[in-house]
Design an enzyme around this catalytic site. Structure first.
Site, PDB file in Angstrom:
ATOM      1  N   ASP A  88      38.326  40.115  48.007  1.00 18.09           N
ATOM      2  CA  ASP A  88      37.602  38.877  47.740  1.00 18.09           C
ATOM      3  C   ASP A  88      37.983  37.756  48.699  1.00 18.09           C
ATOM      4  OD1 ASP A  88      36.162  39.859  45.391  1.00 18.09           O
ATOM      5  OD2 ASP A  88      38.132  39.947  44.481  1.00 18.09           O
ATOM      6  N   ARG A 169      49.956  28.105  38.633  1.00 15.92           N
ATOM      7  CA  ARG A 169      48.847  27.489  39.343  1.00 15.92           C
ATOM      8  C   ARG A 169      49.165  26.113  39.911  1.00 15.92           C
ATOM      9  NH1 ARG A 169      48.394  31.801  40.047  1.00 15.92           N
ATOM     10  NH2 ARG A 169      46.979  33.265  39.044  1.00 15.92           N
ATOM     11  N   ASP A 198      41.674  29.295  35.597  1.00 13.03           N
ATOM     12  CA  ASP A 198      42.398  28.948  36.812  1.00 13.03           C
ATOM     13  C   ASP A 198      41.655  27.986  37.719  1.00 13.03           C
ATOM     14  OD1 ASP A 198      44.705  30.234  36.206  1.00 13.03           O
ATOM     15  OD2 ASP A 198      44.264  32.055  37.313  1.00 13.03           O
ATOM     16  N   SER A 250      42.578  43.766  35.907  1.00 12.37           N
ATOM     17  CA  SER A 250      42.789  42.517  36.623  1.00 12.37           C
ATOM     18  C   SER A 250      44.192  42.048  36.285  1.00 12.37           C
ATOM     19  CB  SER A 250      41.754  41.470  36.189  1.00 12.37           C
ATOM     20  OG  SER A 250      42.025  40.240  36.822  1.00 12.37           O
TER      21      SER A 250
END
Length: 474
Positions: A88, A169, A198, A250
């Site tokens: 990605d 994050r 996120d 994931s």
């Protein structure tokens, strides 16, 4: 926890505007967080690889004409991309150049995801068309300035989640904002999907630290729908497709935890398969003999294991190893995302589970009842703010000041027994202990006279007595 690229759990409720195009950003405002140790561990740059293989600041090998023309969606000068090297983010590099006519600086944060995920990033970034790759080691900063404040606060989201992705994050996004200022970028980009948390965490951090930075979120803009579309786009733009096997789950990994989502986990009725776990053994397969650990704690945060002082990141890594061996720290939960949907995730947090148990047990000695009750109440709000991406919000920072003050005397040691997935306390010691054996003993003492309890009960029970008298017409 599902995210794309360097990681992002899907969501979309950012409260500040997302700029697509505009003027160059101003320099960052200082946004330091409360330090929970005597010395600060700043993230150190461990690598800066240029696409050309030359000195920092070198320009990409693409032609100046490609660099200067407007893209299909507008014009940006330079974009810092949160980069993992996977399919990605590899595709995002040429997509940014094509759609915004910009240089792309790839940024990777080392928050303890492991050496395998950091291998070959320079080559991948160069092959995708990036002009620069910057890698920063943020492990010590991550633990001391993000994990430890949450640990000290006792922050747990929805009864189970120890905030592994939520805490990572803001440290990554802050470093991205710093890098954007260093390289003169006018925008940042991430690979977060539009259905998770996120995107909010990244973008609220950008808003707090440099509100003039433009933000590009390809998954909210492009026509790519999935892996096959991404592979086709990569081939069309001569981007080598990563050959690593695509996981059916994931995952997000850092020094604090490993999360799993997707595939059979999307049905809450399905039991997780044992081969999914990577940080811990099954409790039934853990050693038959228990292991004892003494955790030294100063002002609400761990500093040592069995008398050996370690840096925050080293201490956590050691506890991950020991805890994983004993099957510690597995949870399976259904949580409420910011966008309103429920999601099911499985988490492995071996070291964090041990740390949380030790700090909580020491507080039982050092906090009085009213303080503990208030702290537990505020811990819920603290966890909610961190989960929602509001790390740099004044409310969280104010709560952190309270947590630092209330745990100032939470110093001592806790001995824990690890056995087949369980963590049990066997010993607690503190020079600031409020526990007094001479008071708590069943024997009469000078400080506590048992006869005094009669008057206390009469006064304490007076409202109950009055209500009963009213009901009975007395």
């Amino acid at each position: 926890m599902a995210f794309v690229g360097i990681g992002v759990r899907p969501d979309s409720s950012a409260t500040c505007p997302v700029h697509k195009v505009g003027a160059l950003s101003n320099s960052l405002r200082d946004a330091s967080s409360v330090n929970v140790r005597r010395r600060r561990h700043n993230g150190q740059a461990i690598g800066c690889a240029m696409a050309t293989g030359k000195e920092q600041g070198a320009i990409s090998t693409v032609s100046s004409g490609d660099q200067n023309k407007d893209g299909l969606r507008g014009k940006l000068n330079k974009v810092v991309l949160a980069y993992s090297g996977g399919l990605d983010t590899s595709v995002i590099v040429p997509w940014l150049r094509e759609n915004y006519g910009c240089e792309v600086v790839c940024f990777t944060a080392d928050v303890g995801q492991g050496a395998i995920e950091l291998e070959g990033l320079e080559k991948k970034a160069k092959a995708s068309g990036a002009c620069q790759l910057i890698v920063k080691d943020l492990k010590e900063e991550f633990v001391s300035e993000y994990i430890y404040p949450c640990l000290r606060a006792g922050a747990v989201y929805e009864r189970k989640y120890l905030l592994g992705t939520s805490m990572a994050r803001p440290v990554i996004a802050k470093a991205m904002a710093d890098v954007a200022a260093e390289v003169g970028a006018d925008a940042v980009a991430h690979g977060c999907t539009g259905k998770g948390n996120d995107q909010v965490r990244f973008e609220l951090t950008f808003c707090a630290l440099n509100p003039e930075l433009k933000v590009v979120a390809p998954w909210r803009e492009w026509d790519i729908k999935g892996r096959e579309d991404a592979i086709e786009y990569a081939k069309k733009h001569n981007v080598p497709v990563p050959v690593s096997k695509k996981s059916i789950y994931s995952r997000d990994r850092n020094l604090w935890h490993l999360s799993h989502e997707g595939d059979i986990l999307e049905d809450p009725a399905n039991e997780p398969k044992e081969d999914m776990y990577m940080m811990s053994v099954a409790p039934e397969n853990a050693p038959s003999d228990p292991e004892y650990l003494e955790i030294g704690i100063v002002a609400g945060v761990p500093v040592s294991i069995n008398g050996q002082e370690l840096s925050p990141a080293s201490l956590l890594a050691k506890l991950n190893e020991v805890g994983g061996k004993h099957g510690i720290g597995r949870i399976d939960m259904v949580e409420n995302r910011l966008v309103g949907m429920k999601s099911r995730g499985v988490y492995e947090t071996p070291g964090g589970t041990i740390m949380a148990a030790a700090v909580r047990e020491l507080e039982a000695l050092t906090l009085d009842g009213k303080s503990m009750q208030c702290k537990d109440t505020l811990a819920l709000k603290y966890a909610e703010l961190v989960y929602a991406g509001l790390w740099f919000d004044p409310l969280r920072q104010s709560l952190d000041a309270f947590m630092e003050k209330i745990t100032a005397t939470t110093t001592g040691s806790v001995t824990l027994k690890l056995y087949k997935g369980s963590v049990n306390v066997t010993s607690r010691k503190s020079p600031y202990s409020l526990y007094r054996e001479d008071i708590s003993s069943f024997e009469n003492g000078e400080i506590y006279n048992q006869a005094d309890a009669e008057g206390f009960i009469r006064l304490y029970g007076l409202p109950t007595r009055v209500r009963a008298m009213l009901e009975k017409g007395i």
